[in-house]
Design a protein around this motif. Structure first.
Motif, PDB file in Angstrom:
ATOM      1  N   ILE A 140       0.811  -1.206  -0.019  1.00 35.91           N
ATOM      2  CA  ILE A 140       0.032  -0.066  -0.009  1.00 35.91           C
ATOM      3  C   ILE A 140       0.981   1.280  -0.069  1.00 35.91           C
ATOM      4  O   ILE A 140       1.825   1.420   0.743  1.00 35.91           O
ATOM      5  N   ASN A 141       0.568   2.141  -0.936  1.00 37.60           N
ATOM      6  CA  ASN A 141       1.209   3.203  -1.153  1.00 37.60           C
ATOM      7  C   ASN A 141       0.335   4.558  -1.055  1.00 37.60           C
ATOM      8  O   ASN A 141      -0.891   4.467  -1.609  1.00 37.60           O
ATOM      9  N   TYR A 142       0.818   5.626  -0.337  1.00 46.81           N
ATOM     10  CA  TYR A 142      -0.045   6.689  -0.390  1.00 46.81           C
ATOM     11  C   TYR A 142       0.559   7.858  -1.462  1.00 46.81           C
ATOM     12  O   TYR A 142       1.674   8.228  -1.282  1.00 46.81           O
ATOM     13  N   LEU A 143      -0.315   8.306  -2.259  1.00 44.15           N
ATOM     14  CA  LEU A 143      -0.009   9.499  -3.079  1.00 44.15           C
ATOM     15  C   LEU A 143      -0.439  10.795  -2.690  1.00 44.15           C
ATOM     16  O   LEU A 143      -1.477  10.824  -2.074  1.00 44.15           O
ATOM     17  N   ASN A 144       0.284  11.597  -3.100  1.00 48.53           N
ATOM     18  CA  ASN A 144      -0.070  13.034  -2.652  1.00 48.53           C
ATOM     19  C   ASN A 144      -0.866  13.714  -3.844  1.00 48.53           C
ATOM     20  O   ASN A 144      -0.107  13.683  -4.974  1.00 48.53           O
ATOM     21  N   GLY A 145      -1.957  14.057  -3.811  1.00 52.63           N
ATOM     22  CA  GLY A 145      -2.785  14.360  -4.903  1.00 52.63           C
ATOM     23  C   GLY A 145      -2.465  15.884  -5.185  1.00 52.63           C
ATOM     24  O   GLY A 145      -3.126  16.366  -6.091  1.00 52.63           O
ATOM     25  N   GLN A 147       0.394  17.784  -6.180  1.00 55.64           N
ATOM     26  CA  GLN A 147       1.303  18.048  -7.339  1.00 55.64           C
ATOM     27  C   GLN A 147       0.709  17.451  -8.532  1.00 55.64           C
ATOM     28  O   GLN A 147       0.618  16.037  -8.453  1.00 55.64           O
ATOM     29  N   GLN A 151       4.973  12.170  -9.294  1.00 56.33           N
ATOM     30  CA  GLN A 151       4.264  11.583  -8.172  1.00 56.33           C
ATOM     31  C   GLN A 151       5.017  11.580  -6.960  1.00 56.33           C
ATOM     32  O   GLN A 151       6.279  11.385  -6.981  1.00 56.33           O
ATOM     33  N   THR A 154       4.193   9.562  -0.314  1.00 60.22           N
ATOM     34  CA  THR A 154       4.382  10.264   0.905  1.00 60.22           C
ATOM     35  C   THR A 154       4.858   9.421   2.191  1.00 60.22           C
ATOM     36  O   THR A 154       5.627   9.681   2.803  1.00 60.22           O
TER      37      THR A 154
ATOM     38  N   LEU B 119      -1.287  -1.219  -4.226  1.00 63.12           N
ATOM     39  CA  LEU B 119      -2.503  -0.431  -4.217  1.00 63.12           C
ATOM     40  C   LEU B 119      -2.000   0.926  -3.706  1.00 63.12           C
ATOM     41  O   LEU B 119      -1.348   1.507  -2.826  1.00 63.12           O
ATOM     42  N   LEU B 121      -3.239   4.669  -2.664  1.00 58.21           N
ATOM     43  CA  LEU B 121      -4.345   5.403  -2.091  1.00 58.21           C
ATOM     44  C   LEU B 121      -4.080   6.817  -1.965  1.00 58.21           C
ATOM     45  O   LEU B 121      -3.060   7.171  -1.808  1.00 58.21           O
TER      46      LEU B 121
END
Lengths: 534, 344
Positions: A140-145, A147, A151, A154, B119, B121
């Protein structure tokens, strides 16, 4: 300081005498044994729906040990007949699950699904190799929406196995955390009881004539109980495998908060029956206040208004920072400080022994708190200092309103919060006017302004603190950046406060009517603001 | 004999109504009931994947890299999610930035040993935990499919059913709470009523009336029981009005009555032995805790009996109430034996 210990020691002796020589350690042991036993039985029956479903089994079926199901061994031939006659809700024949179409059978199937999934996981885990049993990894990765370019990931990647991931709902942890609250409440009921007892046999009056301050009396009487409460916290943390210093840090402010509330009960009430019922009410309300937000751990940041959320985090081994710690703890400590102040003011013979209706007692108490300082300062401070209590009351109202039909929730919350705010801002001035401490229209206007100012400062301070603690600083910048924006709410607060107090004091309206009108005006103001009118 | 008995019952009920304490008690019950169902509602809408999908399944758009025919894509759309396929991760991420999808699943074609998917998120806690909740079930199904490929067959994978939380809550929490809370209050009230007489020295006066001590105690218990049974009846009627189907109402009320009798008799027993409020209330609370723990351990909990009666369980009928009545009888007998100690 010495006096406090003297009082504390006196309290311990009193308790020892009360529970008679040998009985006292016995009672403590009994209490702990009971708590242990109930915690143990709670653990087994924590599931909702205890004993609700009947399950028929035949053939090779995993053992069903779940308090929700009563298992009936059935013949392979009888199964269908029993199912059709509603004697069983669902029939498991080997690997087949046979159900009816009605609701109860379908509910049973869903409950069974949760249980069997777990059992099958254990079986698969035991009888196959790791790669066969758990062939899937999800990173599971979290993306900073924010910028547009590039990608940014964070947080470090978190790898999970789907079937082994605990469900997100923190029910079990909240229940474990609740185990801490029960003994604290229990002990504080004792504290209340002791106060009541000394009040009714007039020992308190004797104490008051001794060269010690009311503050020392309250603190001294509270000390043994508070120590005992902290001791049970340590014990529970040790039994449930929590982090002892962390648990202490989390529950110390909560303990103070609960004691603060229970301090008020014997100060206001006279008969035992009253005390019992009010204690019950208080217990319910505090428990609700503590449990409700904690259920939303990890879903909503506002969950942090309850310290139980911190405990849930502790049991889930998830870290939290200073800000998250202070967010629930500071208001609780503030309420404790306020209650101590109020208690020392109210602890005098006349107030304790007076037999008056409760509303009269409350106004007397408020007057006693304000009488020792200049009205202008007292009113400002009052509006500022009761903010944590207002905020807690509003949270409770929200929980309560959540039951209403959806269309009414918003309206009900707005009305009640407007009512609470108007009460808080005006009650001080009205009480002062009744005691003839203020009388002229000019004074009342000036005090209304100060009350509105104090309230606004407190409200915004709380908002700033909560927003900066929990969410991004961006939002608080938007709220406090524009100076002009603050003037409008200040003016509004002032107008409503002045209107209510003038109606009451000058035009002799009954307080409830004046308050009702003020609340109504406030409600429509809030509505306009929400619709984007201002 | 019966007249003074009724007089005491009337006096007890009168004082409760006059003090308005009962209003607080009903307020508490109302608060607990509505609060706990509010909690349930909130929890259901936030944590229950079925409820979330039912209301906003179409709105949850998830991008998948690895082809629309990937098994995971199938599981997700079967579950009611809106799945949008993308050819490359970069395209999917562009769609994420543009706000077209809430999350991205990067699923390569099946590998030999461990299958690893990624995944992606959003940072927001609320949205990401929402996505994790609704995607949990498809991921598990995919995992089971992979297990089957490797020969580790899992049984019972096709069970569905309907979300049972509300049903379980109503019959195992709400109903028992509403039926038994008045009983606990009844006990507490009995303690206060008796110890107040002792501490105010009004007991002797009361006993100068043509009434035995057992009669007086029974009158106090009767008043407490009447009060709680009135509340229980009202709650039952309210629940029925709200469309909650309750079977065996008569037996349920009898059970509630017995439990109220049990709690107030044991409370009075404690008060007779200890004579002061502080200790009696303490012992009473301990007894409640102990009784709850023991009856749960011994599996004859009135809670379970009540729930089963209410849902109309075939194996539970009026006979299930008998053991509790027997315990009440025993307790009352014990009480009549020790009641003389009040006089000393």
């Amino acid at each position: 300081m010495n006096q406090i210990f003297v009082i504390a020691w006196r309290e311990v002796t009193r308790l020892r005498k009360r529970f008679g020589g040998g009985a006292s350690p016995l009672a403590v042991l009994l209490l702990l044994a009971m708590l242990g036993l109930s915690a143990f039985s709670l653990r087994n029956s924590v599931a909702l729906g205890n004993g609700l479903y009947r399950v028929g089994v035949s053939g090779d079926v995993p053992v069903i040990q779940d308090s929700r199901f009563a298992v009936v061994e059935v013949d392979a031939q009888q199964g269908q007949a029993l199912l059709d006659s509603h004697a069983i809700d669902v029939w498991i024949d080997g690997a087949r699950v046979i159900e009816r179409a009605d609701d109860k059978s379908q509910f049973a199937v869903r409950a069974l699904k949760q249980y069997l999934e777990k059992q099958e996981l254990v079986r698969v885990g035991n009888s196959f190799t790791g790669e066969q049993a758990f062939p899937l990894r999800v990173g599971i990765n979290y993306l900073n929406g924010d910028q547009a370019a590039g990608q940014t990931v964070t947080k470090p990647e978190e790898v999970i196995i789907p079937s082994l991931t605990p469900p997100p709902a923190p029910f079990t942890q909240v229940l474990v955390a609740l185990i801490y609250i029960l003994p604290i409440t229990f002990i504080s009921i004792f504290f209340t009881s002791s106060f009541m007892d000394e009040k009714s046999n007039r020992r308190l009056t004797i104490l008051l004539s001794a060269p010690i301050t009311p503050f020392q009396i309250i603190l001294g009487k509270m000390l043994p109980y508070a120590i005992f409460a902290l001791f049970t916290t340590v014990l529970i943390a040790m039994i449930t495998g929590g982090n002892v210093p962390l648990a202490l840090a989390i529950f110390a402010p909560t303990t103070l908060f609960i004691f603060a509330i229970y301090l008020m009960v014997p100060l206001f009430y006279r008969t035992f029956k009253d005390t019992t019922f009010i204690s019950m009410l208080v217990t319910t309300l505090t428990t609700a206040y503590l449990v409700f937000p904690a259920m939303f751990t990890n879903v909503n940041d506002l969950a942090y208004i309850s310290p139980l959320t911190l405990a849930v985090k502790m049991y889930r081994a998830e870290p939290f920072g200073w800000r998250e710690y202070l967010f629930p703890s500071l208001p609780m400590a503030a309420v404790f400080g306020f209650a101590m102040f109020a208690g020392t003011r109210m602890l005098n013979e006349e107030f304790l022994m007076g037999y008056k209706p409760i509303t009269r007692k409350i106004t007397d108490a408020i007057y006693l708190m304000m009488a020792h300082t200049r009205p202008s300062l007292a009113v400002t401070l009052w509006s500022l200092l009761v903010i944590p209590a207002v905020y807690m009351a509003q949270v409770m109202m929200l929980a309560f309103a959540a039951n209403l039909p959806v269309r009414l929730i918003l309206g009900a919350t707005l009305v009640t919060s407007a009512l609470i705010e108007e009460v808080v801002k005006t009650i001080g001035i009205v009480v002062l006017a009744e005691h003839r401490a203020v009388s002229s229209v000019r004074d009342i206007l000036w005090l209304s302004f100060l009350s509105a100012l104090g309230f606004l400062i407190g409200e915004k301070l709380l908002l700033l603190v909560s927003i900066s603690m929990v969410s991004q600083a961006r939002v608080s910048g938007a709220l406090f950046g524009a100076g002009m924006l603050l003037l409008i709410p200040l003016a509004a607060h002032f107008v409503f406060t002045a209107a209510v107090t003038l109606l009451r004091v000058k035009l002799r309206f009954p307080y409830w009517l004046a308050l009702g009108l003020g609340t109504l005006a406030h409600f429509f103001y809030n509505l306009t603001v929400m619709r984007g009118g201002l | 004999m019966i007249r003074p008995f009724l007089a005491v019952v009337k006096k007890e009920l009168g004082s409760v109504i006059r003090d308005r304490t009962i209003v607080i008690s009903i307020l508490i019950q109302l608060f607990i009931a509505s609060f706990s169902s509010g909690l349930l509602l909130g929890v259901l809408s936030l944590y229950d994947a079925d409820t979330i999908l039912q209301f906003s399944g179409e709105g949850i758009k998830i991008g998948i890299v690895g082809g629309a025919e990937h098994p995971l894509a199938g599981f997700m759309s079967e579950r009611g999610l809106n799945v949008l396929p993308y050819a490359t991760l970069a395209q999917a991420q562009a769609a994420f930035q543009a706000g077209d999808v809430l999350a991205i699943v990067d699923a390569p074609q099946d590998a030999d040993n461990l299958t690893e998917i990624k995944l992606y998120l959003p940072e927001s806690d609320t949205v990401s935990s929402l996505v994790r909740m609704v995607i949990q079930e498809p991921l598990k199904q995919y995992e089971n499919a992979l297990r089957a490929q490797k020969g580790a067959e899992v049984r019972y994978t096709r069970l569905k059913g309907k979300p049972s939380t509300s049903f379980e809550f109503v019959y195992s929490v709400l109903l028992p709470m509403l039926m038994f809370f008045p009983a606990f209050v009844a006990g507490s009230m009995s303690v206060d009523s008796l110890t107040e007489e002792v501490e105010n020295n009004t007991l002797q006066t009361l006993l100068s009336a043509p009434l035995t001590i057992n009669g007086m105690i029974t009158a106090k218990i009767a008043a407490a029981v009447i009060l709680s049974i009135v509340q229980c009846t009202a709650w039952l009627a309210l629940l029925e009005l709200n469309g909650i189907d309750i079977q065996h109402e008569g037996w349920i009320l009898l059970l509630a009555l017995i439990v109220a009798g049990l709690s107030s008799s044991s409370a009075i027993l404690g008060a007779v032995l200890l004579k002061d409020r502080e200790r009696s209330q303490f012992i009473y609370s301990l007894m409640l805790l102990a009784a709850t723990a023991l009856s749960t351990l011994a599996n004859i909990s009135p809670l379970t009996t009540l729930s089963r009666l209410a849902v109309g369980d075939t194996y539970t009928n009026g006979w299930a109430v008998i053991p509790f009545a027997a315990i009440l009888g025993g307790l009352y007998w014990l009480l009549t034996k020790v009641s003389r100690r009040l006089m000393v």
